[in-house]
Design a protein around this motif. Structure first.
Motif, PDB file in Angstrom:
ATOM      1  N   GLU A 117       0.838  -1.213   0.000  1.00 18.97           N
ATOM      2  CA  GLU A 117       0.000   0.000   0.000  1.00 18.97           C
ATOM      3  C   GLU A 117       0.869   1.258   0.000  1.00 18.97           C
ATOM      4  O   GLU A 117       0.564   2.238  -0.665  1.00 18.97           O
ATOM      5  CB  GLU A 117      -0.931   0.006   1.216  1.00 18.97           C
ATOM      6  N   PHE A 125      -1.448   5.683  -6.323  1.00 16.65           N
ATOM      7  CA  PHE A 125      -2.552   4.709  -6.371  1.00 16.65           C
ATOM      8  C   PHE A 125      -3.429   4.817  -5.119  1.00 16.65           C
ATOM      9  O   PHE A 125      -2.925   4.892  -4.007  1.00 16.65           O
ATOM     10  CB  PHE A 125      -2.001   3.280  -6.465  1.00 16.65           C
ATOM     11  N   ASP A 126      -4.728   4.806  -5.367  1.00 18.15           N
ATOM     12  CA  ASP A 126      -5.715   4.758  -4.298  1.00 18.15           C
ATOM     13  C   ASP A 126      -5.785   3.300  -3.807  1.00 18.15           C
ATOM     14  O   ASP A 126      -5.372   2.396  -4.518  1.00 18.15           O
ATOM     15  CB  ASP A 126      -7.065   5.174  -4.914  1.00 18.15           C
ATOM     16  N   ALA A 128      -8.438   0.329  -2.538  1.00 17.66           N
ATOM     17  CA  ALA A 128      -9.861  -0.007  -2.435  1.00 17.66           C
ATOM     18  C   ALA A 128     -10.024  -1.378  -1.808  1.00 17.66           C
ATOM     19  O   ALA A 128      -9.119  -2.209  -1.824  1.00 17.66           O
ATOM     20  CB  ALA A 128     -10.499   0.012  -3.816  1.00 17.66           C
ATOM     21  N   TYR A 183     -14.741  -0.853  -8.623  1.00 18.53           N
ATOM     22  CA  TYR A 183     -14.144   0.475  -8.454  1.00 18.53           C
ATOM     23  C   TYR A 183     -14.372   1.332  -9.699  1.00 18.53           C
ATOM     24  O   TYR A 183     -14.790   2.487  -9.597  1.00 18.53           O
ATOM     25  CB  TYR A 183     -12.648   0.339  -8.160  1.00 18.53           C
ATOM     26  N   HIS A 187     -16.459   4.804 -10.213  1.00 22.33           N
ATOM     27  CA  HIS A 187     -15.707   5.962 -10.701  1.00 22.33           C
ATOM     28  C   HIS A 187     -16.380   6.535 -11.960  1.00 22.33           C
ATOM     29  O   HIS A 187     -16.551   7.752 -12.088  1.00 22.33           O
ATOM     30  CB  HIS A 187     -14.275   5.511 -11.025  1.00 22.33           C
ATOM     31  N   ILE A 200      -8.101   6.467 -13.528  1.00 18.15           N
ATOM     32  CA  ILE A 200      -8.296   5.519 -12.431  1.00 18.15           C
ATOM     33  C   ILE A 200      -6.929   4.922 -12.113  1.00 18.15           C
ATOM     34  O   ILE A 200      -6.260   4.388 -13.005  1.00 18.15           O
ATOM     35  CB  ILE A 200      -9.249   4.382 -12.846  1.00 18.15           C
ATOM     36  N   ARG A 201      -6.523   5.055 -10.886  1.00 21.14           N
ATOM     37  CA  ARG A 201      -5.262   4.433 -10.480  1.00 21.14           C
ATOM     38  C   ARG A 201      -5.492   3.857  -9.085  1.00 21.14           C
ATOM     39  O   ARG A 201      -5.570   4.598  -8.110  1.00 21.14           O
ATOM     40  CB  ARG A 201      -4.175   5.502 -10.429  1.00 21.14           C
ATOM     41  N   VAL A 202      -5.649   2.553  -9.026  1.00 20.49           N
ATOM     42  CA  VAL A 202      -6.063   1.965  -7.754  1.00 20.49           C
ATOM     43  C   VAL A 202      -5.421   0.597  -7.540  1.00 20.49           C
ATOM     44  O   VAL A 202      -5.138  -0.124  -8.508  1.00 20.49           O
ATOM     45  CB  VAL A 202      -7.608   1.845  -7.710  1.00 20.49           C
ATOM     46  N   ALA A 204      -6.170  -2.937  -5.066  1.00 18.53           N
ATOM     47  CA  ALA A 204      -7.168  -3.545  -4.172  1.00 18.53           C
ATOM     48  C   ALA A 204      -6.567  -4.814  -3.574  1.00 18.53           C
ATOM     49  O   ALA A 204      -6.605  -5.875  -4.188  1.00 18.53           O
ATOM     50  CB  ALA A 204      -8.443  -3.861  -4.950  1.00 18.53           C
ATOM     51  N   TRP A 228      -4.980   0.666 -13.768  1.00 13.28           N
ATOM     52  CA  TRP A 228      -4.663   2.036 -14.182  1.00 13.28           C
ATOM     53  C   TRP A 228      -5.337   2.259 -15.529  1.00 13.28           C
ATOM     54  O   TRP A 228      -4.976   1.623 -16.522  1.00 13.28           O
ATOM     55  CB  TRP A 228      -3.140   2.229 -14.291  1.00 13.28           C
TER      56      TRP A 228
END
Ligand code: PHE
Length: 347
Positions: A117, A125-126, A128, A183, A187, A200-202, A204, A228
């Motif tokens: 993380e 990056f988020d 989720a 996600y 979004h 979108i950059r996440v 999970a 991404w």
């Protein structure tokens, strides 16, 4: 000795003989009580002349003060003795060694998870999080893996009976990829009217489940999904991002990475990501660490986005495997046995 001096002396002796507060109160009554000796003397003054009353009264008062003084002193002495006794009885031996309270620490998988993380967070990056009991749409169909598609057999899992209005089968999610759909759909809805689509950059991270069990597979394991998407996101970004992540995660600047062609229904083209350490006991060997690829147009459409405009990549990596490689653990089962001798090495 005058009668008053005798009373004082008797009182002092009686108080000294009292061994408990109760005895002392009884002794007090003899001298100062309603029918006590001093009280009686006071009553007897009624018959005296005014002159005599003055001198006698004063003398009795002096005697009374002496008796009261002796009483107070004895009371204090008894209380002190009581406290002393109590302190002795409750004395703590401060030289005794205490019971050891072992210091806890984070589990190696939690450590790896945190690190993942942090590193992806530093690249924007988020993070989720989503359900582990997933429905068929999110786990398979939306990911371009329709019912009866042979690719479903790549991931056998545990099915759950649930009363769903749409009568969809539910399962323990076989991968974190359903989070791509969850996600990205949210979004897309949130930004439906934005002039410019925010990328979108996440990632999970989470628990995943498959019918699998041996030294390198457990029925419950951990994955981290990455996604991404934007108007101009390419394989080049995937390579830079993932290489940077691996170099940081494994603290190996000389680490190299390769893409090996593969197949996943939800990416096209798809690639396995292999890495090679430049140092350490595993140096020189190719190790598979992730599945990846460019997000399939059908999947982008299922997210509510236009695949003609929005492209990008996804990857999925096993956190347990990353932790095994980083900490040099050769049997996955050690992570789940809860043996303190193993766990305490990671404190
Ligand atoms: N979900 C895949 C798996 O569990 C990994 C993967 C994720 C592959 C994202 C491509 C893109 O095997």
């Amino acid at each position: 000795m005058s009668d008053l001096d005798t009373i004082i002396a008797n009182a002092q002796a009686a108080f000294a003989a009292a061994a408990t507060p109760a005895d002392l109160e009884n002794a007090k009554a003899v001298f100062l009580g309603k029918q006590g000796q001093l009280t009686e003397l006071m009553k007897g003054m009624a018959a005296l002349s005014v002159e005599e009353k003055k001198t006698r009264g004063a003398a009795i008062n002096v005697a009374k003060q002496a008796v009261e003084g002796a009483l107070t002193a004895r009371r204090q002495a008894l209380a002190d003795a009581e406290l002393d006794k109590q302190l002795k009885a409750e004395a703590l031996d401060v030289s005794l060694p205490g019971r050891q309270r072992g210091q806890g620490g984070l589990h190696p998988i939690a450590l790896a998870w945190d690190r993942i993380e942090q590193i992806f967070g530093s690249m924007g990056f988020d993070v989720a999080d989503g359900p582990e009991i997933e429905n068929d749409w999110f786990n398979f169909t939306a990911l371009n893996n329709p019912p009866n598609h042979p690719a479903r057999s790549m991931q056998d899992t545990f099915y759950v009976d649930m009363n769903d209005e749409e009568a969809q089968p539910y399962c323990l999610r076989t991968h974190t990829s359903p989070m791509q759909i969850r996600y990205a759909t949210a979004h897309a809805k949130k930004h439906a009217n934005d002039a410019v689509f925010p990328e979108i950059r996440v990632i999970a991270p989470g628990r995943t489940y498959r019918v699998d069990s041996d030294a390198t597979h457990s029925p419950m394991f951990h994955q981290v999904e990455g996604l991404w998407l934007g108007e101009n996101v390419s394989f080049k970004d995937l390579k830079i991002t993932f290489l940077n992540f691996c170099k940081t995660f494994f603290e190996d600047d000389g680490l190299v990475m390769r893409f090996r062609p593969s197949y996943f229904p939800f990416t096209e083209p798809s690639a396995e990501i292999d890495i090679q350490f430049s140092k350490g006991p595993l140096a020189g060997r190719w190790l598979e660490v992730a599945g990846s690829g460019q997000v399939h147009p059908t999947v982008v459409r299922n997210m509510g986005l236009d695949p003609e405009k929005i492209i990008g990549f996804a990857f999925g990596s096993g956190i347990d495997r990353l932790a095994m490689l980083r900490y040099g653990v050769n049997d996955l089962r050690l992570f789940f046995e809860g043996d303190v001798r193993f766990l305490s090495q990671f404190r």
